[in-house]
Design an enzyme around this catalytic site. Structure first.
Site, PDB file in Angstrom:
ATOM      1  N   ASP A  44     -15.063   7.541 -22.161  1.00 21.68           N
ATOM      2  CA  ASP A  44     -13.784   7.164 -21.909  1.00 21.68           C
ATOM      3  C   ASP A  44     -12.832   8.118 -21.352  1.00 21.68           C
ATOM      4  O   ASP A  44     -12.456   9.066 -21.759  1.00 21.68           O
ATOM      5  CB  ASP A  44     -13.216   6.858 -23.298  1.00 21.68           C
ATOM      6  CG  ASP A  44     -11.708   6.169 -23.351  1.00 21.68           C
ATOM      7  OD1 ASP A  44     -11.606   4.982 -23.097  1.00 21.68           O
ATOM      8  OD2 ASP A  44     -10.685   6.968 -23.592  1.00 21.68           O
ATOM      9  N   TYR A  75      -5.575  11.283 -17.259  1.00 17.06           N
ATOM     10  CA  TYR A  75      -6.099  12.560 -17.707  1.00 17.06           C
ATOM     11  C   TYR A  75      -6.409  13.572 -16.816  1.00 17.06           C
ATOM     12  O   TYR A  75      -6.765  14.448 -17.111  1.00 17.06           O
ATOM     13  CB  TYR A  75      -7.303  12.167 -18.709  1.00 17.06           C
ATOM     14  CG  TYR A  75      -7.330  11.156 -19.721  1.00 17.06           C
ATOM     15  CD1 TYR A  75      -5.986  10.892 -20.180  1.00 17.06           C
ATOM     16  CD2 TYR A  75      -8.564  10.836 -20.529  1.00 17.06           C
ATOM     17  CE1 TYR A  75      -6.033  10.171 -21.386  1.00 17.06           C
ATOM     18  CE2 TYR A  75      -8.261   9.962 -21.381  1.00 17.06           C
ATOM     19  CZ  TYR A  75      -7.152   9.549 -22.000  1.00 17.06           C
ATOM     20  OH  TYR A  75      -6.967   8.591 -23.037  1.00 17.06           O
ATOM     21  N   LYS A 100      -8.427   4.005 -17.194  1.00 20.26           N
ATOM     22  CA  LYS A 100      -7.152   3.478 -17.566  1.00 20.26           C
ATOM     23  C   LYS A 100      -6.203   3.521 -16.367  1.00 20.26           C
ATOM     24  O   LYS A 100      -6.109   4.452 -15.783  1.00 20.26           O
ATOM     25  CB  LYS A 100      -6.546   3.822 -18.913  1.00 20.26           C
ATOM     26  CG  LYS A 100      -7.508   4.132 -20.083  1.00 20.26           C
ATOM     27  CD  LYS A 100      -7.100   4.535 -21.209  1.00 20.26           C
ATOM     28  CE  LYS A 100      -8.139   5.009 -22.296  1.00 20.26           C
ATOM     29  NZ  LYS A 100      -8.812   6.391 -22.064  1.00 20.26           N
ATOM     30  N   HIS A 129      -3.127   1.177 -19.807  1.00 19.44           N
ATOM     31  CA  HIS A 129      -2.904   2.491 -20.707  1.00 19.44           C
ATOM     32  C   HIS A 129      -2.036   2.098 -21.752  1.00 19.44           C
ATOM     33  O   HIS A 129      -2.166   2.397 -22.913  1.00 19.44           O
ATOM     34  CB  HIS A 129      -2.486   3.638 -19.884  1.00 19.44           C
ATOM     35  CG  HIS A 129      -3.229   4.936 -20.665  1.00 19.44           C
ATOM     36  ND1 HIS A 129      -3.805   6.042 -19.820  1.00 19.44           N
ATOM     37  CD2 HIS A 129      -3.417   5.186 -21.910  1.00 19.44           C
ATOM     38  CE1 HIS A 129      -4.125   7.032 -20.741  1.00 19.44           C
ATOM     39  NE2 HIS A 129      -3.990   6.564 -21.775  1.00 19.44           N
TER      40      HIS A 129
END
Ligand SMILES: NC(=O)c1ccc[n+]([C@@H]2O[C@H](COP(=O)([O-])OP(=O)(O)OC[C@H]3O[C@@H](n4cnc5c(N)ncnc54)[C@H](OP(=O)(O)O)[C@@H]3O)[C@@H](O)[C@H]2O)c1
Length: 269
Positions: A47, A52, A77, A110
């Protein structure tokens, strides 16, 4: 069969490994080793997210692992502030390039609002973005589509005039934090709940009741917390950069008694 080898099935028939490896707050430098370690000990589900900043490292790990692409399940996401069709196109193209893959197993919105403006009404923007998600799904470039941090209102909004009911809603779900209205709605519509922060980003680990119960089962608090998510029919996404923990979090092949589940349901953090 061990939990780490098991899968759940999305409402479109796609199989998704029961435990996913979380990568939030793992830097681009660290993520390659962490994901390789996870794959080595059996995870097949990773994930990540555009925001990120580590998609490239995840992509490198996928390639280096030598595991056939079709045996891996990769989620990313779309950043929470992206709420137009055109921008969604640009950002998702970038995710494909970062990960360096031909297809992505699951893409998620997200959050229903930008993290910088939690709660803002973005109903129209979410519908617009969802339209692009549906196109990518129809083209087979993504195998499933979903959302994250969505409330019942947010889910109803995109489901109103869409073709595809979200396959997944990824929400904060752990002992001491269970939003029953969203869970109920998702169960009714066959939307899989992915449990993010299954250890409450570490906050559960020193809870005395959990320590005592974990001792009783001869497991760690982390294992108890991950197993709790599985017992609740959600899909946990534990994160760690520590090889010992990455492995430990796969050893969750035990049952929690009904009476203990009741105690865990009542815990307030
Ligand atoms: N969609 C969203 O908005 C959203 C939001 C939050 C999270 N997520 C996803 O969910 C994943 C997990 O959530 P999270 O990152 O909040 O954290 P988490 O998995 O609840 O907890 C991670 C923390 O627990 C520690 N830890 C992990 N396993 C352990 C063990 N067996 N024993 C002791 N400590 C242990 C980790 O330490 P070390 O890393 O130092 O080993 C880290 O500090 C994220 O990585 C991300 O993929 C999604």
């Amino acid at each position: 069969m061990r939990a780490i080898k098991k899968t759940m099935t999305l409402h479109n028939g796609v199989k998704i490994p029961l435990i996913g490896f979380g990568t939030w707050q793992i830097s681009e430098n660290e993520v390659e080793d962490a994901v390789l370690e996870a794959i080595k000990v059996g995870y097949r589900h990773i994930d990540t997210a555009h925001s990120y900043g580590n998609e490239k490292g995840v992509g490198r790990a996928i390639k280096k692992s030598g595991i056939p692409r079709e045996q891996l399940f990769i989620t990313t996401k779309l950043p929470s502030h992206i709420k137009t069709y055109d921008e969604a196109k640009v950002y998702l193209k970038e995710s494909f390039e970062n990960l360096d893959v031909d297809y992505i197993d699951l893409i998620l919105i997200h959050a229903p609002w930008p993290w910088s403006d939690v709660g803002r009404n973005c109903d129209e923007g979410n519908k617009e973005v969802w339209r692009h998600f549906e196109e990518l799904y129809e083209q087979g470039l993504v195998k499933s589509i979903g959302v994250s941090n969505f409330s019942v209102h947010d889910l109803e909004n995109i489901m109103q005039d869409s073709q595809v009911v979200p396959h997944v809603n990824q929400i904060a779900f752990h002992i001491g934090h269970v939003k029953s209205d969203v869970v109920e709605f998702c169960n009714e519509h066959d939307i899989l709940i992915q449990a993010y922060s299954p250890l409450a980003t570490g906050r559960l680990l020193n809870h005395q009741t959990l320590k005592d119960m974990a001792d009783k089962y001869n497991v760690t608090v982390a294992q108890l917390a991950i197993r709790y998510c599985i017992e609740k029919d959600t899909l946990p996404l534990p994160k760690s950069v520590t090889p010992k923990y990455i492995y430990e979090n796969t050893l969750v092949d035990f049952k929690i008694d009904e009476s203990d589940l009741k105690i865990l349901d009542e815990i307030k953090l």
